[in-house]
Design an enzyme around this catalytic site. Structure first.
Site, PDB file in Angstrom:
ATOM      1  N   GLY A 355       0.839  -1.220   0.000  1.00  0.00           N
ATOM      2  CA  GLY A 355       0.000   0.000   0.000  1.00  0.00           C
ATOM      3  C   GLY A 355       0.898   1.305   0.000  1.00  0.00           C
ATOM      4  O   GLY A 355       1.184   1.768   0.942  1.00  0.00           O
ATOM      5  N   THR A 356       1.012   1.993  -1.008  1.00  0.00           N
ATOM      6  CA  THR A 356       1.977   3.002  -1.370  1.00  0.00           C
ATOM      7  C   THR A 356       1.290   4.210  -1.968  1.00  0.00           C
ATOM      8  O   THR A 356       0.290   4.092  -2.641  1.00  0.00           O
ATOM      9  CB  THR A 356       2.956   2.393  -2.388  1.00  0.00           C
ATOM     10  OG1 THR A 356       3.567   1.250  -1.792  1.00  0.00           O
ATOM     11  CG2 THR A 356       4.008   3.381  -2.799  1.00  0.00           C
ATOM     12  N   VAL A 357       1.885   5.393  -1.755  1.00  0.00           N
ATOM     13  CA  VAL A 357       1.422   6.601  -2.428  1.00  0.00           C
ATOM     14  C   VAL A 357       2.587   7.200  -3.194  1.00  0.00           C
ATOM     15  O   VAL A 357       3.729   7.191  -2.738  1.00  0.00           O
ATOM     16  CB  VAL A 357       0.838   7.653  -1.453  1.00  0.00           C
ATOM     17  CG1 VAL A 357      -0.455   7.149  -0.833  1.00  0.00           C
ATOM     18  CG2 VAL A 357       1.829   8.040  -0.361  1.00  0.00           C
ATOM     19  N   MET A 437       2.752   3.474  -8.382  1.00  0.00           N
ATOM     20  CA  MET A 437       2.812   2.772  -7.104  1.00  0.00           C
ATOM     21  C   MET A 437       2.103   1.425  -7.200  1.00  0.00           C
ATOM     22  O   MET A 437       1.314   1.192  -8.107  1.00  0.00           O
ATOM     23  CB  MET A 437       2.167   3.621  -6.012  1.00  0.00           C
ATOM     24  CG  MET A 437       0.686   3.854  -6.211  1.00  0.00           C
ATOM     25  SD  MET A 437       0.004   5.167  -5.175  1.00  0.00           S
ATOM     26  CE  MET A 437       0.171   6.576  -6.252  1.00  0.00           C
TER      27      MET A 437
END
Length: 537
Positions: A355-357, A437
């Site tokens: 889970g990345t931004v 991402m």
């Protein structure tokens, strides 16, 4: 440097490209984009805007990142590209033997074992001190305000929040995880679309980080609370681990593709996987995007690059083969020669010695930032430090339990890392930041965006909107619903095990900002698979 876009774009997009001159912020969340723009209008530069946006995203998109995560940045300023590795190390006291003694034969996803030192707060402080124009206390104001007063949750964010809550409700039953539910599910559920969510604890932590330039997080009151929470619950993370942490300024690595330099952060990040794939692909000539030959070669190159990444990449001091060896032209030719007409079973090679931004920002002075931040696997470890709002990452899950593997778990070591920012330049001029991402989709997204831009002259929005594919393992490939069905069938005939994936978000979420060196005009594209938004003026 003129923009390279074809006059005819092959995809119907839900968004148009955005043009601006004074500044631009591209993110996956509208409120965060506006926060970055607000800082630009207050006199901040692109670096200040990136920090403000990143801090805001820990509040307005907590399903993907948090204060307790890691970050990487590529910063173009003063006519040079700078790299920042703000990934954290494993606790000094951890080891494979200690994990086995605790009853685990593999590293779990949740709890204290996969927790590494959070690097994101250190990244914000380091970027601010070196390149920022405004005090960190001003730059973090929008994030603090949203955390304190709350904001209405968007539909896409609510959907992923619900997905995480349903999983955690069954998986995180120990009292150790109570603070996660208190913080992120105070009504014993995930927030609904349009419902206000706030976190005063998060606001207080951000305020202390801003006032102390993150000193409190690593060597002060916040550090003491994190260390005590770990000690009380049998964790390996200590106050010493936090106190010894500092982000590293690094030299970005590159390959030249179609006359442009494609830049990534060096290992421990997986950006080298994207560069290896491009190093292989630059030996081919691609005449048409929507061709089975184009997709087949892209997939085969990615498979070979990932095989090498999985075997050879970890923190650089532990690697047996250098970046130069892995990106060597001769080695690229050798790997390229393995690509034939049929799908191959990927295996790592052995380079010869020789889970990345995600967010992007730019300002009118020519500064540009490619920034990525993550807790890993949605909310991370499932641990929230009581009274702080800090959700701790589980990045240590990527370590290997094989003593002989280069990425073997050891104390005080950075693991093979998935999050990667990208940047493109030509000569001494920047084209701009880009990123996609999404776990191990990221190098694959980088390759597809680079080729969409440079091989097929798609504008930033079309480059992002184009249907994507994702290699999973062996010969397994997933494609989006919008992927051309006749090409999917032709790939299957070449031996690829092709599946249609209904969930578009699994193909990554990207942002792009390009800059025209002659006019200073900025042009951006944002992800249509999520709440992507560009704020500009």
């Amino acid at each position: 440097m003129q923009f390279l876009f074809s006059q005819t774009q092959p995809y119907t997009t839900t968004r148009q490209v955005t043009y601006a001159r004074n500044g631009m912020v591209a993110t996956s969340q509208p409120l965060a984009s506006q926060a970055g723009l607000e800082i630009l209008k207050k006199g901040g530069n692109a670096i200040d805007a990136a920090i403000a946006t990143a801090a805001c995203l820990t509040v307005v998109e907590p399903t993907s990142n948090g204060i307790g995560g890691d970050a990487f940045a590529l910063v173009w300023t003063q006519d040079k590209l700078h790299g920042l590795n703000a990934s954290g190390k494993s606790p000094k006291s951890i080891s494979i033997e200690a994990i086995k003694e605790a009853g685990f034969d593999k590293i779990p996803k949740h709890g204290w074992i996969p927790v590494t030192v959070p690097g994101a707060p250190g990244a914000w402080a380091e970027l601010s001190k070196r390149f920022g124009k405004l005090p960190l206390s001003v730059v973090l104001e929008p994030a603090i305000q949203y955390a304190w007063e709350g904001y209405p949750v968007s539909p896409i964010l609510s959907r992923f929040w619900k997905k995480a809550f349903e999983a955690y409700k069954h998986e995180l039953t120990d009292e150790l995880f109570n603070a996660w539910f208190t913080t992120f599910a105070p009504n014993n559920r995930a927030p609904e679309p349009g419902e206000i969510w706030n976190s005063p604890d998060h606001a207080k932590t951000l305020k202390e980080i801003s006032d102390t330039y993150a000193e409190s997080f690593y060597r002060g009151e916040i550090a003491e609370r994190i260390a005590q929470f770990s000690k009380d619950n049998g964790g390996f993370l200590s106050g010493e681990d936090l106190a010894n942490y500092k982000p590293d300024w690094v030299e970005p690595i590159k390959v030249n593709y179609r006359g442009f330099d494609i830049w990534e952060i060096p290992p421990n990040g997986q950006g080298i996987v994207a560069l290896q794939a491009l190093n292989i692909l630059r030996g081919f000539k691609f005449m048409e995007k929507e061709s089975v030959d184009t997709y087949h070669k892209q997939i085969e190159a990615i498979k070979l690059a990932f095989a090498d990444g999985g075997k050879h990449v970890t923190e650089s001091r532990y690697m047996k083969h250098s970046v130069e060896e892995l990106l060597n032209e001769t080695y690229g030719e050798l790997r390229r020669s393995l690509i034939q007409d049929k799908a191959l079973q990927p295996e790592a090679g052995e380079p010869v010695l020789s889970g990345t931004v995600y967010l992007a920002t730019a300002d009118h002075e020519g500064n540009m930032v490619s920034f990525i931040q993550s807790n890993y696997m949605d909310f991370g470890s499932g641990l929230v430090v009581p009274g702080t709002g800090i959700a701790l990452q589980n990045r240590g899950h990527n370590f290997s339990m094989d003593e002989n593997h280069v990425n073997a778990l050891r104390g005080d070591k950075r693991t093979y890392h998935t999050i990667i920012p990208g940047f493109i330049s030509k000569g001494n001029q920047p084209l701009g930041p880009f990123g996609v991402m999404g776990g191990f989709m990221q190098p694959q997204g980088h390759v597809q965006v680079v080729m969409n831009t440079l091989d097929f002259q798609l504008n930033p929005q079309a480059a992002l909107d184009a249907p994507r594919w994702q290699w999973l393992k062996d010969k397994q490939v997933e494609v989006e619903q919008r992927f051309p069905p006749h090409i999917a069938m032709q790939l299957a005939e070449k031996g690829h095990d092709v599946k249609i994936q209904l969930e578009s978000n699994s193909f990554g979420r990207g942002q792009i900002i390009w800059r025209n060196a002659e006019t200073g005009v900025l042009v951006g594209g944002t992800e249509s698979r999520t709440d992507g938004t560009i704020a500009a003026w």
